[in-house]
Every structure is written in structure tokens, then in C-alpha cells.
Design an enzyme around this catalytic site. Sequence first.
Site, PDB file in Angstrom:
ATOM      1  N   ARG A 162      -6.859   5.635  -5.806  1.00 61.13           N
ATOM      2  CA  ARG A 162      -6.630   7.071  -5.971  1.00 61.13           C
ATOM      3  C   ARG A 162      -6.884   7.499  -7.428  1.00 61.13           C
ATOM      4  O   ARG A 162      -7.510   8.521  -7.685  1.00 61.13           O
ATOM      5  CB  ARG A 162      -5.204   7.413  -5.549  1.00 61.13           C
ATOM      6  CG  ARG A 162      -4.929   7.092  -4.088  1.00 61.13           C
ATOM      7  CD  ARG A 162      -3.454   7.076  -3.764  1.00 61.13           C
ATOM      8  NE  ARG A 162      -2.859   8.406  -3.941  1.00 61.13           N
ATOM      9  CZ  ARG A 162      -1.552   8.618  -3.869  1.00 61.13           C
ATOM     10  NH1 ARG A 162      -0.707   7.607  -3.646  1.00 61.13           N
ATOM     11  NH2 ARG A 162      -1.077   9.839  -4.031  1.00 61.13           N
ATOM     12  N   ILE A 166       0.867  -1.167   0.000  1.00 61.87           N
ATOM     13  CA  ILE A 166       0.000   0.000   0.000  1.00 61.87           C
ATOM     14  C   ILE A 166       0.908   1.223   0.000  1.00 61.87           C
ATOM     15  O   ILE A 166       2.066   1.146   0.408  1.00 61.87           O
ATOM     16  CB  ILE A 166      -0.991   0.024   1.192  1.00 61.87           C
ATOM     17  CG1 ILE A 166      -0.272  -0.105   2.534  1.00 61.87           C
ATOM     18  CG2 ILE A 166      -2.039  -1.056   1.032  1.00 61.87           C
ATOM     19  CD1 ILE A 166      -1.202  -0.050   3.740  1.00 61.87           C
ATOM     20  N   ASP A 167       0.392   2.338  -0.469  1.00 61.71           N
ATOM     21  CA  ASP A 167       1.211   3.537  -0.624  1.00 61.71           C
ATOM     22  C   ASP A 167       1.712   4.056   0.716  1.00 61.71           C
ATOM     23  O   ASP A 167       1.114   3.785   1.769  1.00 61.71           O
ATOM     24  CB  ASP A 167       0.410   4.637  -1.322  1.00 61.71           C
ATOM     25  CG  ASP A 167      -0.027   4.249  -2.719  1.00 61.71           C
ATOM     26  OD1 ASP A 167       0.681   3.449  -3.350  1.00 61.71           O
ATOM     27  OD2 ASP A 167      -1.081   4.742  -3.168  1.00 61.71           O
ATOM     28  N   LYS A 168       2.763   4.848   0.662  1.00 60.31           N
ATOM     29  CA  LYS A 168       3.397   5.435   1.858  1.00 60.31           C
ATOM     30  C   LYS A 168       2.364   6.105   2.775  1.00 60.31           C
ATOM     31  O   LYS A 168       2.370   5.881   3.982  1.00 60.31           O
ATOM     32  CB  LYS A 168       4.461   6.442   1.422  1.00 60.31           C
ATOM     33  CG  LYS A 168       5.062   7.302   2.533  1.00 60.31           C
ATOM     34  CD  LYS A 168       6.133   8.201   1.964  1.00 60.31           C
ATOM     35  CE  LYS A 168       6.662   9.192   3.008  1.00 60.31           C
ATOM     36  NZ  LYS A 168       5.732  10.301   3.266  1.00 60.31           N
ATOM     37  N   THR A 181      -0.894   5.761   2.746  1.00 60.44           N
ATOM     38  CA  THR A 181      -2.087   4.952   2.991  1.00 60.44           C
ATOM     39  C   THR A 181      -1.800   4.075   4.211  1.00 60.44           C
ATOM     40  O   THR A 181      -0.735   3.463   4.297  1.00 60.44           O
ATOM     41  CB  THR A 181      -2.428   4.072   1.779  1.00 60.44           C
ATOM     42  OG1 THR A 181      -2.703   4.910   0.650  1.00 60.44           O
ATOM     43  CG2 THR A 181      -3.630   3.186   2.053  1.00 60.44           C
TER      44      THR A 181
END
Length: 302
Positions: free
Chosen positions: A236, A136-138, A140
Site C-alpha cells: 500500500r 496481512i492487513d484487516k 486485505t
Amino acid sequence: MTNKYVLTVKDSSIRLDKYLASELSDLSRTRIKELVKENNVLVNDKSEKVSYKVQVGDEIKVTVPALEPLAVEPEDIPLDIIYEDDDVIVVNKPQGMVVHPAAGHPNHTLVNALLYHTRDLAQSPEGFRPGIVHRIDKDTSGLLMIAKNAPARESLEDQLAHKTNKRLYLAIVHGNFSEEAGTIDAPIGRNPFDRKKMAVVEKGKSAVTHFKVLEQFKDYSLIQCQLETGRTHQIRVHMAYIGHPVAGDPLYGPRKTLKGNGQFLHAAVLGFKHPKTGEWLEFKVDPPKIFEERLAELRKSK
């Protein structure tokens, strides 16, 4: 691992670097220029400059050498471990933490923390992401499953590939909805105009996001998203594509948004079959404090 591609040009009058960027969406424009400069791109078995205009029928051979693995050091960083046994770890990643080392983020990642916690992590082909089967993104927050051995890694990756696991996200997004639920089925690839972004593009990889509206406020909504695929920045990109960008998103959202530490996106529910026992495991974690605070403020101003 070295990757090789053979492409046959069907459209002409486009620069070599732009053509490769459109066909090989996983490669950045910078990486493509490096490959051309290092003679790892051959047009009709000859080296050409990035400015070469490709012609219909050109055969382009691309060799992408494996990058040198990064040295990953254990770091004493606190972890919020939700579950652990001999095969898997389920961790609640905080907002602001990168999952594994990469250019620009060589340390202080989840992997550095995991290596300090245990040396029992499934090895990865790249070397710098032991145990990691999905990301998962930084900015998130939320749940990730970690493999502690090779059979566990294979099982968890197979569940991801066959869409038999469960991943539910909570997001605060801009705007209100007329519908209660919906599905976004739109391919995602590298943004041809900004290589730091992803976008819905015709030649992108298949991407499907299901969403359900949970609450609506003035100018914002709380939604639940279920991933059918796992493309980079998928929620996103998809929410911005339908006109409801995730609040706080610095890449895909407007400047005027909720104040926070990045996008208000949280991996709230994770379910999968245990790789050894076959038992269904499901976990749920609440969003971080700042997410809950903004929700409370929106409910008051409703």
C-alpha cells in the site's frame, strides 16, 4: 520481553519525543509519552519531559517493558482452511478480519477462530498471536501460513527471513503504467507526521516490492506484486509512493476510488517448504467476490 535501547544524539534542537519517534519507528508517539512519564526514558541518566530539547552528545536510555499479554478466547468463527496437517495450516483470510488481537480489536480475530478450531498452535513470545508467523492487513484478503508447533514456527519464520518462500498479491491500483514491470526499493518507517500511517522515510527499514502489470483499464490497472520483504502496509505504501495507490485504500489512496470494503489487495499465492518433509507446497486462491465484480466492471468499460 523487555527491550532496551541506548541512543547517542547527533543532531540537536529537537524535542525528546520527536527524536525518539524518528529513531524508534516501531513505537507510537503515545507509547513514547507513556515511557517518558513512567521514567523509562533517561537522558544522561536523568528523567526529562517530552518537551526537552535534545543536545548533541546526549545519551538516551530507553526501557520498553513487555506489555501485559491479552487473554485470547476461542470463538466459533468459520474458517476457510485450504490445507492442514500436523505441522501447518494454510488459511484464506476474509477481507475485514483482523489477524490477531490488539488494541481496538480484542476479539473476533483469526487467532480467536484458530483457537476454536485447534489447540495445537505454536506459542508466541507475546502470547496473543499463537501460530502466527506473518500477517496481512484487516481489509486485505488471502493466504496465510499458520504454525502448529515450535519447529514448524522456526522453519516458517526462517523461510520468511531468508526470502525463500513465495508470496504473490493481486491489486487494483489507480492509474496506468508505461512499463510492464518494475521494482520499488524504498525504506519504510512510521510516518513522522501521522503515527497511524507508514511512509517511505530515509531511516526506515529496507523494503522491496516487485510488481508486474497484468491488465490496464480506464484510470485503473490490475497488477501482481511479489514481496521480497514484509513491512507493515508495504504494498500500500510503495504503490502510493510511485503514484499508483491501491484502489479503495482509506489510508494511502484518494477519496474518489472504487467502491468496496477497503483496499483491493489480495494475497493470491503462497508457497513454502514444508517444515518437516521439506516438500515444496504452493497454494492459490481467487480474490473475494467484490474484487472480481469490480474487475468485471472495469473490463466492460475498457
